[in-house]
Design a protein around this motif. Sequence first.
Motif, mmCIF file in Angstrom:
data_model
loop_
_atom_site.group_PDB
_atom_site.id
_atom_site.type_symbol
_atom_site.label_atom_id
_atom_site.label_comp_id
_atom_site.label_asym_id
_atom_site.label_seq_id
_atom_site.Cartn_x
_atom_site.Cartn_y
_atom_site.Cartn_z
ATOM 1 N N PHE A 132 0.824 -1.207 0.000
ATOM 2 C CA PHE A 132 0.000 0.000 0.000
ATOM 3 C C PHE A 132 0.862 1.263 0.000
ATOM 4 O O PHE A 132 0.395 2.332 0.391
ATOM 5 N N ARG A 133 2.106 1.131 -0.458
ATOM 6 C CA ARG A 133 2.998 2.291 -0.527
ATOM 7 C C ARG A 133 2.444 3.307 -1.534
ATOM 8 O O ARG A 133 2.220 2.993 -2.697
ATOM 9 N N GLY A 134 2.235 4.520 -1.074
ATOM 10 C CA GLY A 134 1.688 5.569 -1.942
ATOM 11 C C GLY A 134 0.176 5.623 -1.975
ATOM 12 O O GLY A 134 -0.401 6.380 -2.754
ATOM 13 N N LEU A 135 -0.485 4.805 -1.126
ATOM 14 C CA LEU A 135 -1.953 4.774 -1.139
ATOM 15 C C LEU A 135 -2.557 6.136 -0.810
ATOM 16 O O LEU A 135 -3.542 6.547 -1.434
ATOM 17 N N SER A 136 -1.980 6.834 0.166
ATOM 18 C CA SER A 136 -2.542 8.141 0.544
ATOM 19 C C SER A 136 -2.522 9.102 -0.632
ATOM 20 O O SER A 136 -3.490 9.843 -0.861
ATOM 21 N N ALA A 137 -1.422 9.071 -1.402
ATOM 22 C CA ALA A 137 -1.349 9.931 -2.590
ATOM 23 C C ALA A 137 -2.352 9.464 -3.639
ATOM 24 O O ALA A 137 -2.949 10.274 -4.358
ATOM 25 N N GLY A 138 -2.540 8.130 -3.727
ATOM 26 C CA GLY A 138 -3.493 7.595 -4.689
ATOM 27 C C GLY A 138 -4.916 8.015 -4.367
ATOM 28 O O GLY A 138 -5.673 8.435 -5.247
ATOM 29 N N VAL A 139 -5.275 7.922 -3.093
ATOM 30 C CA VAL A 139 -6.624 8.313 -2.677
ATOM 31 C C VAL A 139 -6.810 9.818 -2.824
ATOM 32 O O VAL A 139 -7.870 10.291 -3.264
ATOM 33 N N THR A 140 -5.774 10.578 -2.463
ATOM 34 C CA THR A 140 -5.839 12.031 -2.599
ATOM 35 C C THR A 140 -6.081 12.440 -4.046
ATOM 36 O O THR A 140 -6.799 13.401 -4.326
ATOM 37 N N GLY A 141 -5.494 11.683 -4.969
ATOM 38 C CA GLY A 141 -5.691 11.981 -6.381
ATOM 39 C C GLY A 141 -7.010 11.470 -6.924
ATOM 40 O O GLY A 141 -7.629 12.106 -7.776
#
Length: 241
Positions: A132-141
Motif C-alpha cells: 500500500f505504498r503511496g496509497l494516501s497519494a493515490g486516494v488524494t488523487g
Amino acid sequence: MSPIYSGTLNTLKHILRTEGLTGLWKGNIPAELLYLAYGSVQFSTYRLTSRYLSTLPLFRRAGPHPRTQKETRDAAISFVAGAFAGTVATTATYPLDLLRTRFAAQGSERVYASLLASVREITRHEGIPGFFRGLSAGVTGIVPYMGLFFAVYETLKLPLAELELPFGSSDAVAGTVASVTAKTVVYPLDTVRKRLQVQGPTRGGLGVSLIKAAPASAVTMWTYERAMGVMLAWNRGGEEL
C-alpha cells in the motif's frame, strides 16, 4: 545526467531495442486483474452511493429555479458518489496497482522474476504495508479525479444523447471529455503516487497519460451504458413474466 527516455516514440523504440516486444506488456497480468476488480467495485459502489444520496434531504431540497437546482444537485451527487466509489475501488485494488507499476518500471534487468515472486519479495522485505505504498497519494488523487469524471460525464451525457450520434457514441464522447478534464486537473498527484510506488523517478508525461486514459474511458463508459441497458431490459422482461 541525460534522461533515459525522451518522448513517446523514442521510448517505444528504446523498449523494443533493449527488452523486445514482450517488454511492452510488462505488468499486463496485474493490470488486467486490476481493471476487472477496479471496474466492478467502482461502478457497483457508484450506483449504490448515487441512489442513497438522492434520498437524503440535503439533495432533495427544492429551490427557486427547479431546473437549475436539479442540475446542480445531480452534479453534486455525481461528484460525491464518484469520489467515494473511486476511494473504495482504489483502496481495495491498490496492491494490484502497485504490482503493475513496479513490473512496468523494470528495465532489461528484472527485479522480480514473476508475479508470485514479486508478492514474496514485497512481503519479505516491506511487509503488508509495502503493498500500500503511496496509497494516501493515490486516494488524494482519486477523490477529485473520479468526482470530476462522473460529474462531467453525467452533465454531458444527456445533452450529447440528443445529438443522436452514430452507434450510441455520445456516451463515448462524454467519457472522453470527462476523462481528459479530470486527468489534466489531477495529473500532478498521479505523478507523486507513481514515484512513491517505485521509489524513484518515473519517466512519462501528461500526453501519454491522456492518450491512454481518454480512449479507455470512452470504451468503458460506452460498454457500461450498453451493458446496463441490456440488464435493465432483461430485468423488466423477467418482471413481466
